[in-house]
Design a protein around this motif. Structure first.
Motif, short mmCIF file in Angstrom:
data_model
loop_
_atom_site.label_atom_id
_atom_site.label_comp_id
_atom_site.label_asym_id
_atom_site.label_seq_id
_atom_site.Cartn_x
_atom_site.Cartn_y
_atom_site.Cartn_z
N GLY A 247 -9.10 7.57 -4.70
CA GLY A 247 -8.80 8.84 -4.06
C GLY A 247 -9.10 10.03 -4.93
O GLY A 247 -9.85 9.96 -5.91
N PHE A 248 -8.49 11.15 -4.55
CA PHE A 248 -8.75 12.44 -5.19
C PHE A 248 -7.54 12.99 -5.94
O PHE A 248 -7.60 14.07 -6.50
CB PHE A 248 -9.19 13.46 -4.14
N LEU A 249 -6.45 12.26 -5.95
CA LEU A 249 -5.22 12.71 -6.60
C LEU A 249 -4.91 11.76 -7.75
O LEU A 249 -4.67 10.57 -7.53
CB LEU A 249 -4.06 12.72 -5.60
N TYR A 250 -4.90 12.27 -8.98
CA TYR A 250 -4.65 11.46 -10.16
C TYR A 250 -4.50 12.39 -11.36
O TYR A 250 -4.94 13.54 -11.34
CB TYR A 250 -5.82 10.48 -10.41
N PRO A 251 -3.88 11.94 -12.43
CA PRO A 251 -3.79 12.76 -13.64
C PRO A 251 -5.15 12.85 -14.32
O PRO A 251 -5.97 11.92 -14.24
CB PRO A 251 -2.78 12.00 -14.51
N PHE A 252 -5.39 13.98 -14.99
CA PHE A 252 -6.67 14.12 -15.70
C PHE A 252 -6.47 14.99 -16.94
O PHE A 252 -5.46 15.69 -17.08
CB PHE A 252 -7.75 14.71 -14.79
N GLY B 154 1.30 17.33 3.40
CA GLY B 154 1.47 16.60 4.66
C GLY B 154 0.23 15.91 5.16
O GLY B 154 -0.14 16.06 6.33
N PHE B 155 -0.43 15.16 4.31
CA PHE B 155 -1.63 14.39 4.63
C PHE B 155 -2.88 15.25 4.84
O PHE B 155 -3.91 14.74 5.26
CB PHE B 155 -1.42 13.50 5.88
N SER B 156 -2.80 16.54 4.56
CA SER B 156 -3.99 17.39 4.70
C SER B 156 -4.53 17.86 3.36
O SER B 156 -5.56 18.53 3.30
CB SER B 156 -3.66 18.63 5.57
N GLY B 157 -3.85 17.51 2.25
CA GLY B 157 -4.32 17.88 0.92
C GLY B 157 -4.94 16.69 0.20
O GLY B 157 -5.29 15.68 0.82
N ILE C 226 -4.67 6.38 -2.62
CA ILE C 226 -3.98 5.21 -2.08
C ILE C 226 -3.86 4.19 -3.20
O ILE C 226 -4.84 3.82 -3.84
CB ILE C 226 -4.74 4.61 -0.89
N LEU C 227 -2.61 3.75 -3.46
CA LEU C 227 -2.32 2.80 -4.52
C LEU C 227 -1.84 1.48 -3.93
O LEU C 227 -1.17 1.47 -2.88
CB LEU C 227 -1.26 3.35 -5.47
N TYR C 228 -2.13 0.38 -4.63
CA TYR C 228 -1.73 -0.95 -4.18
C TYR C 228 -0.83 -1.59 -5.24
O TYR C 228 -1.26 -1.81 -6.38
CB TYR C 228 -2.96 -1.80 -3.89
N HIS C 229 0.43 -1.86 -4.84
CA HIS C 229 1.47 -2.34 -5.75
C HIS C 229 1.75 -3.83 -5.55
O HIS C 229 1.64 -4.35 -4.43
CB HIS C 229 2.79 -1.59 -5.49
N HIS C 230 2.19 -4.47 -6.63
CA HIS C 230 2.73 -5.83 -6.52
C HIS C 230 4.04 -5.83 -5.73
O HIS C 230 4.32 -6.75 -4.97
CB HIS C 230 2.99 -6.42 -7.91
N GLU D 220 0.84 -1.20 0.00
CA GLU D 220 0.00 0.00 0.00
C GLU D 220 0.87 1.25 0.00
O GLU D 220 1.84 1.36 0.76
CB GLU D 220 -0.91 -0.01 1.24
N GLN D 221 0.53 2.21 -0.86
CA GLN D 221 1.24 3.50 -0.92
C GLN D 221 0.23 4.64 -0.83
O GLN D 221 -0.68 4.74 -1.66
CB GLN D 221 2.02 3.63 -2.23
N VAL D 222 0.36 5.47 0.19
CA VAL D 222 -0.44 6.68 0.29
C VAL D 222 0.33 7.79 -0.42
O VAL D 222 1.46 8.10 -0.08
CB VAL D 222 -0.71 7.07 1.76
#
Length: 379
Positions: free
Chosen positions: A238-243, A34-37, A41-45, A27-29
Motif C-alpha cells: 500500500g501507500f501508508l507506512y513509516p519512512f 475514512g477509506f478515501s486517504g 493492507i496488512l496480513y497478521h498471524h 487481513e487488516q486495512v
C-alpha cells in the motif's frame, strides 16, 4: 507516498489467504480519511483486535502557561532528561501539533502507537533502528522519521539518540505543490522518491504471549495487553507506512536575491509545515543581502530548532536551541548579522523550522530551559 510491499500477500485483496496449517491469516486495512486517504493492507498471524486487558493510564497532553505578553522565546533543550520513549518533553503546542524533545539511551520499554495523529521524529544525534509492524527501518543522524497514525513501533538506539519530536493531530505528507496529479514528486521538488527510505526488513513474530502496547488516543495514554506479539505481520502493501528522509538529501532552492522560507518546506500537515535549512550557496545578485530581512509573521508562529553549524542570523543560540517567534510582532537578524552576511558566499547551517497557523502555547515545565533575556537581545 508511493506504492510499496514487503513479505507475502495474496494475489487479490479481501480474499482467502491460508497458512500452512489451513487456518486463515487475518487481513487488516489500515487507512486514513475514512477509506478515501492513503492506506495499506496488512496480513497478521493473529487477530489484531485480540486484547486480554485494557486500562486507562492518564492524560498526556501538557499543561500550558497562562496567557502572558507576546514575546520572542528561546529554550535550551540539550539537557532534557532521558525518557523511556513514551514520555516526551514537550516545549510548545496547540490543537494541531506538539513540539518537544525525546532523549533515548536504551530501547523503549514497551511497544507504542499514536492514535491521535502522525509523528515526525528528527534525529539530532545518534543511530539505531525503528522497529514497526511494517518492518524495521534503520535511522541515523539527520533523519526525519515519519510514522503514520496507528502504527505500533519501538525505538532501539544503537547509541544514545536525541530526537526533535513533532506530533501532529493530522497526517504529515510531502508538500502538494511538489506533487503532480499522480502523487509523484515533480522535477522542481527539492527531493524525490529516491531519497525516501521505507521499511527495510519485515520482522514476523507469531508467538503467543502477553505483550503491552501503550496507545496514545483522545489526549490520553492507554495500556492494551495483547495475547500475541504485535509484529505478527507476514506481508503488506500500500501507500501508508513509516519512512525516513535525511535532511542532507534536501536540495536547497537558491536565487539571485534572498528566497522566502517556503522554499525550504519539506512536509505539511493540517495548519503547520516543516522546513529544512541546509548548507547552501548564498544569493548571487552583486548587491544581495544573504541574511533574511526583518519580517512580521502575519499569520503564523515560527519555531526554529538549531541542529548544527554557524547560524548566520542569530547570536546566543546553540545546538538544540528552540526559538519561538510569534505572530503579531516582527523578527529578524540580530544586530550586526545583516552587515556581516554581505559578501559571504555560503552557509553550512542545519536547522529544522516548524511554522504553525494557529498560535503556539508554551508548556509550563519549560521555564528552567528558557533564556529569559532573548526578547531583548536585539537591543
Amino acid at each position: 507516498m508511493y506504492y510499496q510491499r514487503l513479505g507475502t500477500i495474496p494475489k487479490k485483496r479481501h480474499t482467502t489467504f491460508y497458512k500452512e496449517d489451513g487456518t486463515l491469516y487475518r487481513e487488516q486495512v489500515m487507512g486514513t480519511r475514512g477509506f478515501s486517504g492513503a492506506q495499506s493492507i496488512l496480513y497478521h498471524h493473529h487477530m489484531p483486535t485480540s486484547v486480554v486487558k485494557s486500562s486507562y493510564l492518564g492524560r498526556y497532553l501538557p499543561e500550558f502557561e497562562e496567557d502572558s505578553n507576546v514575546r520572542h522565546r528561546h529554550f535550551y533543550t540539550d539537557e532534557v532528561e532521558e525518557s523511556n520513549g513514551v514520555e516526551r518533553q514537550f516545549v510548545l503546542g496547540n490543537s494541531d501539533v506538539l513540539i518537544g524533545k525525546l532523549h533515548l539511551k536504551e530501547e523503549m520499554t514497551s511497544f507504542y502507537r499514536n492514535g491521535d495523529g502522525d509523528e515526525c521524529l528528527f534525529v539530532h544525534d545518534g543511530e539505531g533502528t525503528l522497529h514497526t509492524m511494517f518492518g524495521s527501518l534503520s535511522y541515523e543522524k539527520g533523519d526525519y522519521l515519519v510514522i503514520p497514525v496507528g502504527t505500533i513501533y519501538r525505538l532501539v538506539p544503537k547509541v544514545p539518540t536525541k530526537f526533535l519530536v513533532i506530533e501532529a493531530f493530522s497526517q504529515i505528507s510531502t508538500p502538494k505543490r511538489y506533487r503532480n496529479e499522480y502523487g509523484q514528486l515533480l522535477e522542481h521538488s527539492p527531493f524525490c522518491e529516491r531519497d525516501i527510505r521505507g521499511p527495510e526488513q519485515l520482522e514476523t513474530n507469531s508467538e503467543l504471549s502477553e505483550v503491552e502496547v501503550i496507545t496514545k488516543s483522545r489526549g490520553a495514554l492507554h495500556s492494551h495487553i495483547l495475547d500475541h506479539h504485535p509484529f505478527d505481520v507476514v506481508g503488506w502493501d500500500g501507500f501508508l507506512y513509516p519512512f525516513a528522509f535525511n535532511i542532507r538529501d534536501f536540495e536547497p532552492i537558491t536565487g539571485r536575491i534572498h528566497q522566502p522560507p517556503p522554499v525550504h518546506q519539506t512536509f505539511e500537515a493540517h495548519n503547520f509545515v516543516v522546513c529544512s535549512f541546509v548548507p547552501r550557496l548564498y544569493d548571487y545578485h552583486p548587491d544581495s543581502i544573504p541574511a533574511p530581512y526583518y519580517h512580521s509573521n502575519v499569520n503564523s508562529d515560527e519555531v526554529l530548532f538549531y541542529v548544527e553549524g554557524n547560524f548566520m542570523s542569530r547570536k546566543g543560540v546553540k545546538e538544540e536551541s528552540i526559538t519561538l517567534h510569534p505572530l503579531g510582532i516582527p523578527h529578524g537578524p540580530h544586530p550586526g548579522k545583516t552587515e556581516g552576511s554581505i559578501g559571504k558566499r555560503e552557509t553550512h547551517e542545519l536547522a529544522v523550522m516548524v511554522d504553525t497557523f494557529k498560535p503556539l502555547k508554551v508548556v509550563e515545565r519549560t521555564g528552567c530551559l528558557e533564556d529569559e533575556h532573548y526578547m531583548y537581545s536585539w537591543s
